[in-house]
Design an enzyme around this catalytic site. Structure first.
Site, PDB file in Angstrom:
ATOM      1  N   TYR A 148      -3.003  14.562 -44.039  1.00  0.00           N
ATOM      2  CA  TYR A 148      -1.904  14.211 -43.124  1.00  0.00           C
ATOM      3  C   TYR A 148      -1.674  15.352 -42.134  1.00  0.00           C
ATOM      4  O   TYR A 148      -1.974  15.241 -40.971  1.00  0.00           O
ATOM      5  CB  TYR A 148      -0.637  13.882 -43.915  1.00  0.00           C
ATOM      6  CG  TYR A 148       0.488  13.370 -43.039  1.00  0.00           C
ATOM      7  CD1 TYR A 148       0.484  12.051 -42.599  1.00  0.00           C
ATOM      8  CD2 TYR A 148       1.529  14.205 -42.634  1.00  0.00           C
ATOM      9  CE1 TYR A 148       1.500  11.577 -41.782  1.00  0.00           C
ATOM     10  CE2 TYR A 148       2.549  13.735 -41.824  1.00  0.00           C
ATOM     11  CZ  TYR A 148       2.532  12.422 -41.398  1.00  0.00           C
ATOM     12  OH  TYR A 148       3.528  11.950 -40.582  1.00  0.00           O
ATOM     13  N   ASP A 179       4.181  -3.162 -35.826  1.00  0.00           N
ATOM     14  CA  ASP A 179       4.473  -1.747 -36.073  1.00  0.00           C
ATOM     15  C   ASP A 179       5.266  -1.209 -34.887  1.00  0.00           C
ATOM     16  O   ASP A 179       4.730  -1.053 -33.788  1.00  0.00           O
ATOM     17  CB  ASP A 179       3.173  -0.959 -36.246  1.00  0.00           C
ATOM     18  CG  ASP A 179       3.402   0.495 -36.658  1.00  0.00           C
ATOM     19  OD1 ASP A 179       4.559   0.955 -36.600  1.00  0.00           O
ATOM     20  OD2 ASP A 179       2.429   1.162 -37.033  1.00  0.00           O
ATOM     21  N   HIS A 185       4.723  -0.410 -40.026  1.00  0.00           N
ATOM     22  CA  HIS A 185       4.067   0.882 -40.196  1.00  0.00           C
ATOM     23  C   HIS A 185       3.632   1.117 -41.641  1.00  0.00           C
ATOM     24  O   HIS A 185       2.899   2.064 -41.913  1.00  0.00           O
ATOM     25  CB  HIS A 185       5.013   1.985 -39.730  1.00  0.00           C
ATOM     26  CG  HIS A 185       4.333   3.284 -39.450  1.00  0.00           C
ATOM     27  ND1 HIS A 185       3.291   3.405 -38.555  1.00  0.00           N
ATOM     28  CD2 HIS A 185       4.527   4.532 -39.963  1.00  0.00           C
ATOM     29  CE1 HIS A 185       2.894   4.657 -38.505  1.00  0.00           C
ATOM     30  NE2 HIS A 185       3.616   5.366 -39.363  1.00  0.00           N
ATOM     31  N   SER A 200      -0.935   7.169 -39.810  1.00  0.00           N
ATOM     32  CA  SER A 200       0.086   7.630 -38.874  1.00  0.00           C
ATOM     33  C   SER A 200      -0.376   8.948 -38.238  1.00  0.00           C
ATOM     34  O   SER A 200      -1.402   8.967 -37.561  1.00  0.00           O
ATOM     35  CB  SER A 200       1.430   7.783 -39.597  1.00  0.00           C
ATOM     36  OG  SER A 200       2.491   7.898 -38.677  1.00  0.00           O
TER      37      SER A 200
END
Length: 713
Positions: free
Chosen positions: A466, A629, A664, A546
Site C-alpha cells: 500500500y 466508486d 471502493h 486504491s
C-alpha cells in the site's frame, strides 16, 4: 477442467482516442482518453465501453483453469461463523454476526453478557442483490435506541436512520448527504453528524466534496430542521467531525484539511447549550499535528498526539482552565502508539512493534500496570468501553487465523474467549514469518511471508503493498489470500514507507517528494523474494488497491522486468487530475498539488497513466474497479486501461474487470467478493504458473498452460 487459454494477442474493444493536449509548466500533456472520466451512469458512450470491456474480460476469465477451484475454495474458507467486536451500552451488548456466507452481516443485540441474542438489523433484506450494506451504527448511551447508516451499492454517501432497540421499530428519520461521518449521541433524543451540501443533479458521484459541516438532528424532526453546529464557509476545504465524550458533557469538533493527521480541535460544553448554544472554543489550532480525543474524566481531557513526539504520546489538559495546558501522561516510546481508550479507571494503550500489535494497561496518571498477552505476529483491535466499567472486548487475528473475540477485565487482567470461530481449515498447517530486507537506499523494510508449511521450495508468490496515507498494514485473515496459500502459493506483505508502521517519519519518508521511495521499497521486496528463493523465476505477482493500485501501476511501469503478473484494484492512475473529483482533493497531503510546478514534476514522473513504456514487454495485468466508486472514480482505471491496451507492451493480456453496483470496496456483498477473488487469483495463478491441487476425479494438478509452455508468457 476449464478450457485452456489460447495463445496470441487479445482483440480489445476499440477505444476512441481523443485529441486533448494541454500545456502544463511548459510540457505538452496528452490526455486522449479524457472522455472516459465521465460518469458511466449518465454517459451512454462510457457505458458502452464498459460493457464491451467486461465482455472481453469475462470471455478470457471463463477460459482460465482453476477459476472454479478458487471460487469453491474461497467460499469454503469464508463459510464460518464470525463476529464483530461487541459494544456495551447500558446493559445491552451489540455486535455483528455472519453465519458464514451471508452477503451482509446482521446486527445482533443481547441483554446481559449471557442473554439470548436476537437480530436487530438484517441488511440482507434491504436489496435483492445484497449490495446494500449496514455501514456504521451507534447505540444511544443507555442502549434504548440505535443510529445506523445505510450504504447502497458501495457509495460513500450514507443514509442515517434510527430505531427503537426494544421493539425494533424504525423511528421516522431519514438523513441524507452524510459522508465521512461518525455518529455521536447528545443525550437520548438527538445526535451530531457530518454532511456536505446536496450536489447538483447528476454530480453526486463526480463533484468535489467541499463545505463539510457538523449538524445536530433531533429524533422525530425533519432534516430541514437540523441545527448547524460547526462550519467554516470561508474555508470550504476543511472537513469537520464530532465526538461526544462518554459522560455526555463535552463535544469535540476535530477539523482537518485533508488526509494528513493534522487537526484543529474545538470543545463545546453541552451543559451550556441553553445559554450559549453550540459555542465552540479552540483547544488546538494550526493544523500542525495529530490530536485524537480519548475521553474526558471530570474536567480532564485525554488525547493522543504526535506533537513533539513522532511516535505519539498521550497527554491531558484541564478543560475548566481558560487556556489548555497539555502535560504528558504516557511518553513517546520506541514503538509508535496505535490507539488508546479509557476502560474502568485505566488506560488501555496499543502499540505497533514491527507492524504487529502490542497492548498494555496504565493508570490514568500514566503508570504502567501490565502487558496484555497477545499472539506474536498478529493484530489486535477493539478495546472499547467506558470509564467506570472494567470490561472491554478485543479481536486478535493473523494471516492464518481468523478473528477470535476476547473479553478482558482490566482490573484483574482476566481474559476469556467471547467468540471463537469454528474453521474449515487447520491454521497450524501454515507458517507466518517476518523478514527485513534492504531498499534501494539501504533502509530496512519489514515484510511478512506466509505459506503452507509443506511448501519448502520456491513457489509462485503474491506480493501485496500500500505505502501511503499513514496507513499501517498489519497481519489479518483473508479467505482470498488463504485460498492462494491453500493452492501452494506464497503470500507476502511488504510494510513499505508511506504507511504509519513506525510513526510520522515512516509516513513522511514515502509521500510528496519522497514518493519514489514507496516504489523502490516495493520493487526491492520483489527482488528479495526472487534472490532468496521464495518465489520461482517468472512467478512473482503483485497486488494493491486504491493508493496500492497506484503502487502497482507505477512499479509495473518502472520495473516490468521484475513483475510477472499484476492486479491493480481501484487505483489512482492519473496523478495530474486526481484532485478534480469527489474526495480526491484531500489526497494532496500525500501526493502534492498538480497545480504547483514542483509537485507537478514529481507527479508527472510516476503517474501510471502518463508513464506507460510503449515498446517494452509488460506482464499480464488485470485492473479492477467498480461503476459506482465515488472515492477513486473509475475514470482513473478506465483511462489507464485504454492507454495500456493501445500501447505496444507485448501480447500478454491487459484487461479490466468492472463490477456493477459496487464502490471502493466497503459494503461489497459476499457473493461478489468471492467471484472477484476467484477471477483475480485464477488470472494471477495462470500467469505465474501456480498449479491448484486436483479436484475430485482429476488425475493431476490443474496446471495453467503458462506453466506448461513458455510460448504464452
Amino acid at each position: 477442467m476449464n478450457a485452456a487459454v489460447q495463445p496470441g494477442p487479445i482483440a480489445y474493444p476499440a477505444t476512441e482516442r481523443g485529441t486533448t493536449v494541454e500545456t502544463q509548466f511548459g510540457e505538452q500533456i496528452a490526455d486522449p482518453y479524457r472522455w472516459l472520466e465521465n460518469d458511466v451512469r449518465t454517459d451512454p458512450k462510457v457505458a458502452e465501453w464498459v460493457a464491451a470491456q467486461n465482455a472481453v474480460t469475462d470471455a478470457y476469465l471463463d477460459t482460465l483453469p482453476g477459476r472454479d477451484w478458487f471460487k469453491g475454495k474461497i467460499a469454503a474458507l469464508m463459510n464460518y461463523e464470525r463476529f464483530g467486536v461487541p459494544q456495551k451500552y447500558g446493559s445491552r451488548y451489540f455486535y455483528t454476526r455472519n453465519t458464514g456466507l451471508q452477503n451482509q452481516s446482521p446486527l445482533y443485540v443481547q441483554d446481559g453478557l449471557n442473554g439470548e441474542r436476537r437480530v436487530l438489523l438484517d441488511p440482507n433484506t434491504w436489496a435483492q442483490d445484497g449490495a446494500t450494506a449496514l455501514s456504521g451504527w451507534r447505540p444511544s448511551p443507555d442502549g434504548s435506541k440505535l443510529l445506523y447508516m445505510v450504504q447502497d451499492g458501495g457509495t460513500d454517501w450514507m443514509i442515517i436512520r434510527a430505531l427503537d432497540v426494544a421493539t425494533g421499530e424504525k423511528i421516522d428519520d431519514d438523513i441524507r448527504w452524510a459522508k465521512f461521518t461518525g455518529l455521536s449521541w447528545v443525550g437520548e433524543d438527538g445526535f451530531l453528524y457530518s454532511r456536505f451540501p446536496e450536489p447538483e443533479k447528476g454530480q453526486d458521484f463526480q463533484a468535489l466534496n467541499y463545505n463539510q459541516a457538523v449538524y445536530y438532528h433531533k429524533l422525530g424532526t425533519p432534516q430541514s430542521a437540523d441545527q448547524l453546529v460547526y462550519a467554516t464557509p470561508d474555508h470550504k476545504e476543511r472537513g469537520h467531525g464530532a465526538a461526544v465524550t462518554d459522560d455526555g458533557r463535552w463535544a469535540f469538533i476535530v477539523s482537518s484539511l485533508g488526509t494528513d493527521s493534522k487537526y484543529e480541535v474545538h470543545a463545546i460544553d453541552l451543559t451550556q447549550r441553553a445559554a450559549k448554544g453550540w459555542a465552540a472554543r479552540p483547544l488546538v489550532t494550526g493544523f500542525d499535528n495529530a490530536w485524537n480525543p480519548i475521553d474526558v474524566i471530570g474536567n480532564t481531557a485525554y488525547f493522543v498526539t504526535n506533537k513533539d513526539a513522532p511516535r505519539y504520546r498521550i497527554v491531558k489538559t484541564d478543560l475548566s482552565a481558560a487556556t489548555p495546558n497539555w502535560t504528558t501522561v504516557v511518553a513517546e516510546g520506541e514503538q509508535p502508539i496505535d490507539g488508546a481508550s479509557i476502560i474502568g479507571d485505566k488506560l488501555v494503550v496499543t502499540y505497533l512493534k514491527d507492524a504487529t500489535t502490542r497492548a498494555a494497561v496504565y493508570t490514568l496518571d500514566g503508570k504502567p500496570q501490565k502487558d496484555i498477552a497477545l499472539g506474536e505476529l498478529g493484530t489486535a483491535g477493539g478495546f472499547g468501553g467506558r470509564a467506570g466499567d472494567p470490561e472491554t472486548f478485543y479481536t486478535f487475528t493473523s494471516f492464518n487465523r481468523p478473528g477470535t473475540i476476547y473479553r478482558l477485565d482490566v482490573n484483574t487482567g482476566a481474559t476469556t474467549p467471547f467468540a471463537t470461530p469454528t474453521l474449515t481449515f487447520d491454521p497450524d498447517r501454515f507458517t507466518v514469518r517476518q523478514v527485513f530486507y534492504p531498499s534501494k537506499d539501504g533502509t530496512k523494510i519489514p515484510m511478512f511471508i506466509a505459506h503452507r508449511k509443506d511448501v519448502t521450495r520456491p513457489a509462485p508468490t503474491l506480493l501485496y503493498g500500500y505505502g501511503g496515507f499513514d496507513v499501517s498494514l498489519t497481519p489479518g485473515f483473508s479467505a482470498t489470500r488463504m485460498a492462494w496459500m491453500e493452492a501452494g502459493g506464497v503470500f507476502a506483505l511488504a510494510n513499505i514507507r508511506g504507511g504509519g508502521e513506525y510513526g510520522k517519519a515512516w509516513h513522511d519518508g514515502g509521500r510528496l517528494a519522497n514518493k519514489q521511495n514507496v516504489f523502490d521499497d516495493f520493487a526491492a521486496a520483489g527482488d528479495w523474494l526472487k534472490a532468496n528463493g521464495v518465489t520461482t523465476p517468472g512467478g512473482l505477482s503483485i497486488e494493491g488497491g486504491s493508493n496500492g493500485g497506484l503502487l502497482v501501476g507505477a512499479v509495473t511501469n518502472q520495473r516490468p522486468d521484475l513483475v510477472d503478473a499484476a492486479h491493480a484494484a481501484v487505483g489512482v492512475m492519473d496523478m495530474l487530475r486526481f484532485d478534480r473529483w469527489t474526495a480526491g482533493r484531500y489526497w494532496v497531503d500525500d501526493y502534492g498539488y498538480p497545480s504547483k510546478e514542483a509537485d507537478f514534476k514529481v507527479l508527472r514522473a510516476y503517474s501510471p497513466y502518463h508513464n506507460i513504456r510503449s515498446g517494452t514487454d509488460y506482464p499480464a495485468m488485470l485492473v479492477t474497479t467498480a461503476d459506482t466508486d465515488d472515492r477513486v472514480v473509475p475514470g482513473h482505471s478506465f483511462k489507464y486501461t485504454a492507454a495500456l491496451q493501445a500501447a505496444d507492451v507485448g501480447d500478454k493480456p491487459h484487461l479490466i474487470r468492472i463490477e456493477t453496483r459496487a464502490g471502493h470496496g466497503s459494503g461489497k456483498p459476499t457473493d461478489k467478493a468471492i467471484q472477484e477473488g476467484a477471477d483475480v487469483l485464477a488470472f494471477l495463478a495462470h500467469w505465474t504458473g501456480l498449479a491448484m491441487p486436483p479436484a475430485p476425479g482429476d488425475a493431476e494438478p490443474i496446471m495453467s498452460p503458462a506453466n506448461r509452455s513458455s510460448t504464452q508468457r
